[in-house]
Design a protein around this motif. Structure first.
Motif, PDB file in Angstrom:
ATOM      1  N   ALA A   1       0.770  -1.767   0.131  1.00 48.50           N
ATOM      2  CA  ALA A   1       0.022   0.268  -0.263  1.00 48.50           C
ATOM      3  C   ALA A   1       0.843   1.453  -0.112  1.00 48.50           C
ATOM      4  N   VAL A   2       1.923   1.317   0.761  1.00 44.96           N
ATOM      5  CA  VAL A   2       2.540   2.154   0.597  1.00 44.96           C
ATOM      6  C   VAL A   2       3.573   1.960  -0.306  1.00 44.96           C
ATOM      7  N   ARG A   3       3.827   1.451  -1.318  1.00 42.90           N
ATOM      8  CA  ARG A   3       4.606   1.991  -2.813  1.00 42.90           C
ATOM      9  C   ARG A   3       3.556   2.213  -3.247  1.00 42.90           C
ATOM     10  N   SER A   4       2.445   1.835  -3.341  1.00 41.79           N
ATOM     11  CA  SER A   4       1.286   3.143  -4.091  1.00 41.79           C
ATOM     12  C   SER A   4       0.839   4.056  -4.228  1.00 41.79           C
ATOM     13  N   ALA A   5       1.495   4.555  -2.802  1.00 33.94           N
ATOM     14  CA  ALA A   5       1.302   5.909  -2.372  1.00 33.94           C
ATOM     15  C   ALA A   5       1.966   7.164  -2.904  1.00 33.94           C
ATOM     16  N   LYS A   6       2.024   8.615  -2.801  1.00 31.40           N
ATOM     17  CA  LYS A   6       2.954   9.523  -3.249  1.00 31.40           C
ATOM     18  C   LYS A   6       2.745  10.264  -2.842  1.00 31.40           C
ATOM     19  N   PHE A   7       3.608  11.223  -1.942  1.00 36.20           N
ATOM     20  CA  PHE A   7       3.847  12.531  -1.835  1.00 36.20           C
ATOM     21  C   PHE A   7       4.123  13.279  -2.548  1.00 36.20           C
ATOM     22  N   LYS A   8       3.530  14.813  -1.934  1.00 33.36           N
ATOM     23  CA  LYS A   8       3.898  16.306  -2.378  1.00 33.36           C
ATOM     24  C   LYS A   8       5.525  16.131  -2.664  1.00 33.36           C
ATOM     25  N   PRO A   9       5.680  17.138  -3.590  1.00 32.34           N
ATOM     26  CA  PRO A   9       7.353  17.560  -3.240  1.00 32.34           C
ATOM     27  C   PRO A   9       6.824  18.514  -2.250  1.00 32.34           C
ATOM     28  N   TYR A  10       8.508  17.907  -1.300  1.00 32.88           N
ATOM     29  CA  TYR A  10       8.819  18.624  -0.910  1.00 32.88           C
ATOM     30  C   TYR A  10       9.972  19.521  -1.177  1.00 32.88           C
ATOM     31  N   LYS A  11       9.647  20.959  -0.695  1.00 32.67           N
ATOM     32  CA  LYS A  11      11.041  22.040  -1.300  1.00 32.67           C
ATOM     33  C   LYS A  11      10.752  22.870  -0.079  1.00 32.67           C
ATOM     34  N   GLU A  12      12.272  23.610  -0.082  1.00 31.74           N
ATOM     35  CA  GLU A  12      13.012  24.331   0.897  1.00 31.74           C
ATOM     36  C   GLU A  12      13.507  25.639  -0.059  1.00 31.74           C
ATOM     37  N   ASN A  13      13.310  26.847   0.307  1.00 28.87           N
ATOM     38  CA  ASN A  13      13.627  27.832  -0.352  1.00 28.87           C
ATOM     39  C   ASN A  13      13.065  27.771  -2.007  1.00 28.87           C
ATOM     40  N   GLY A  14      12.073  27.184  -2.342  1.00 28.06           N
ATOM     41  CA  GLY A  14      11.423  26.997  -3.442  1.00 28.06           C
ATOM     42  C   GLY A  14      12.145  25.952  -4.450  1.00 28.06           C
ATOM     43  N   VAL A  15      13.028  24.973  -3.951  1.00 30.14           N
ATOM     44  CA  VAL A  15      14.299  23.805  -4.255  1.00 30.14           C
ATOM     45  C   VAL A  15      13.770  22.088  -3.344  1.00 30.14           C
ATOM     46  N   ALA A  16      13.107  21.180  -4.967  1.00 31.45           N
ATOM     47  CA  ALA A  16      12.564  20.213  -3.719  1.00 31.45           C
ATOM     48  C   ALA A  16      13.926  18.893  -3.902  1.00 31.45           C
ATOM     49  N   TYR A  17      13.646  19.020  -2.770  1.00 27.95           N
ATOM     50  CA  TYR A  17      14.971  17.494  -2.252  1.00 27.95           C
ATOM     51  C   TYR A  17      13.781  16.308  -2.391  1.00 27.95           C
ATOM     52  N   PRO A  18      14.430  15.580  -2.020  1.00 27.80           N
ATOM     53  CA  PRO A  18      14.229  13.947  -1.811  1.00 27.80           C
ATOM     54  C   PRO A  18      14.210  14.094  -0.307  1.00 27.80           C
ATOM     55  N   ILE A  19      13.353  12.994   0.167  1.00 28.60           N
ATOM     56  CA  ILE A  19      13.129  12.678   1.761  1.00 28.60           C
ATOM     57  C   ILE A  19      13.034  11.326   1.965  1.00 28.60           C
ATOM     58  N   ARG A  20      13.026  11.117   3.217  1.00 31.47           N
ATOM     59  CA  ARG A  20      12.711  10.184   3.920  1.00 31.47           C
ATOM     60  C   ARG A  20      12.459  10.235   5.233  1.00 31.47           C
ATOM     61  N   ALA A  21      11.351   9.243   5.461  1.00 40.85           N
ATOM     62  CA  ALA A  21      10.275   9.741   6.618  1.00 40.85           C
ATOM     63  C   ALA A  21      10.558   8.358   7.290  1.00 40.85           C
ATOM     64  N   LYS A  22      10.331   8.338   9.039  1.00 38.22           N
ATOM     65  CA  LYS A  22       9.316   7.484   9.587  1.00 38.22           C
ATOM     66  C   LYS A  22       7.763   6.860   9.372  1.00 38.22           C
ATOM     67  N   GLN A  23       7.102   6.751   9.220  1.00 35.69           N
ATOM     68  CA  GLN A  23       5.947   6.033   9.333  1.00 35.69           C
ATOM     69  C   GLN A  23       4.747   4.758   9.731  1.00 35.69           C
ATOM     70  N   PRO A  24       4.870   5.159  11.201  1.00 39.17           N
ATOM     71  CA  PRO A  24       4.026   3.967  11.466  1.00 39.17           C
ATOM     72  C   PRO A  24       2.180   3.983  11.131  1.00 39.17           C
ATOM     73  N   PHE A  25       2.055   2.355  11.222  1.00 44.29           N
ATOM     74  CA  PHE A  25       0.432   1.938  10.827  1.00 44.29           C
ATOM     75  C   PHE A  25       0.074   1.582  12.204  1.00 44.29           C
ATOM     76  N   ASP A  26      -1.114   1.912  12.508  1.00 43.10           N
ATOM     77  CA  ASP A  26      -1.707   0.388  13.888  1.00 43.10           C
ATOM     78  C   ASP A  26      -2.712   0.396  13.306  1.00 43.10           C
ATOM     79  N   LEU A  27      -3.344  -0.891  13.090  1.00 40.09           N
ATOM     80  CA  LEU A  27      -3.848  -1.790  12.779  1.00 40.09           C
ATOM     81  C   LEU A  27      -4.718  -2.190  13.381  1.00 40.09           C
ATOM     82  N   THR A  28      -6.073  -2.076  13.914  1.00 40.46           N
ATOM     83  CA  THR A  28      -7.108  -2.881  15.295  1.00 40.46           C
ATOM     84  C   THR A  28      -7.733  -3.835  14.471  1.00 40.46           C
ATOM     85  N   PRO A  29      -8.310  -3.910  15.156  1.00 40.59           N
ATOM     86  CA  PRO A  29      -9.569  -5.673  14.543  1.00 40.59           C
ATOM     87  C   PRO A  29     -10.965  -4.694  14.874  1.00 40.59           C
TER      88      PRO A  29
END
Length: 256
Positions: free
Chosen positions: A228-256
């Motif tokens: 599911a995460v591979r098929s998702a997509k981010f908005k471009p991350y920019k700093e001072n008008g310059v786009a950068y590649p990013i690295r981020a951690k994401q937790p997913f809580d799965l409840t019954p």
């Protein structure tokens, strides 16, 4: 004493009258009896019924003739155009006047007598001094524009090839298409499962790599989260008008 006249009535006249009446009555009775007897002797003829075919009646609908159409209104006669009057133009030949005659004028020229020439002494003037003037022409020099120093434009900072570690949400990177994890509650085996992944994306926000940091303990469930995460997509991350590649951690809580 007066006596009433005596009525001479014949007693036999009343008997005669009675006999006549009886005879008349008897004759009438006999006549009726004879008629009745004659009627009784007559044979009654049987009357045969007359059979006739029933009359056939045909109803004919009388069609009324169509009503005549109202007469068309007569067209008003067009007014006749009056013939145009043709004016006759008479050509009158005018006689030209005769040309004027040339008149030659003769002018008399008076000749004057020649005057006697008087010789006067000719005085020669001294020659005038010759003055020579020299003018020097200095060409004007047009001022040339002074070249202005070119200020170097600040070059855009080169994009850092290494991805920036950011958070997801808030002031960090935002999802343009968040991951949708579809699972069955029975897969959780009655407990809440937490899956933590490390996501890397390029400067356009496309997910390039997903690494499992903490699994749920169920391999099939972890694989669904990674897919599911591979098929998702981010908005471009920019700093001072310059786009950068990013690295981020994401937790997913799965409840019954």
């Amino acid at each position: 004493m007066s006596h009433s006249p005596a009525l001479n009535l014949d007693p036999h006249s009343s008997d005669r009258m009675k006999k006549k009446i009886l005879a008349a009555v008897t004759a009438v009775v006999i006549g009726h009896v004879g008629v009745l007897w004659a009627l009784g002797q007559m044979k009654i003829q049987d009357l045969k019924p007359v059979h006739k075919d029933p009359l056939q009646v045909h109803f004919v609908k009388i069609q009324q003739p169509p009503k005549p159409l109202p007469p068309k209104p007569k067209e008003k006669p067009k007014p006749k155009e009056k013939p145009k009057e043709v004016k006759e133009v008479k050509v009158v030949e005018k006689q030209l006047p005769p040309p004027p005659k040339k008149v030659e004028k003769i002018q008399q020229v008076k000749t004057q007598a020649p005057k006697q020439a008087v010789e006067q002494p000719v005085v020669k003037a001294p020659p005038a001094p010759v003055v020579t003037t020299t003018t020097s022409v200095v060409p004007k020099s047009t001022p040339q524009p002074v070249p202005q120093p070119v200020t170097p434009q600040p070059s855009a900072p080169a994009a850092d090839p290494s991805p920036k570690t950011v958070s997801i949400g808030g002031s960090g990177v935002q999802w343009s298409r968040s991951p949708r994890i579809s699972y069955d509650g029975s897969e959780l085996q009655g407990a809440t499962r937490t899956v933590v992944v490390l996501i890397e994306a390029d400067e356009k926000g496309k997910v390039t790599k997903v690494t499992l940091v903490k699994g749920s303990g169920i391999a099939a469930l972890d694989e669904k989260v990674l897919r599911a995460v591979r098929s998702a997509k981010f908005k471009p991350y920019k700093e001072n008008g310059v786009a950068y590649p990013i690295r981020a951690k994401q937790p997913f809580d799965l409840t019954p």
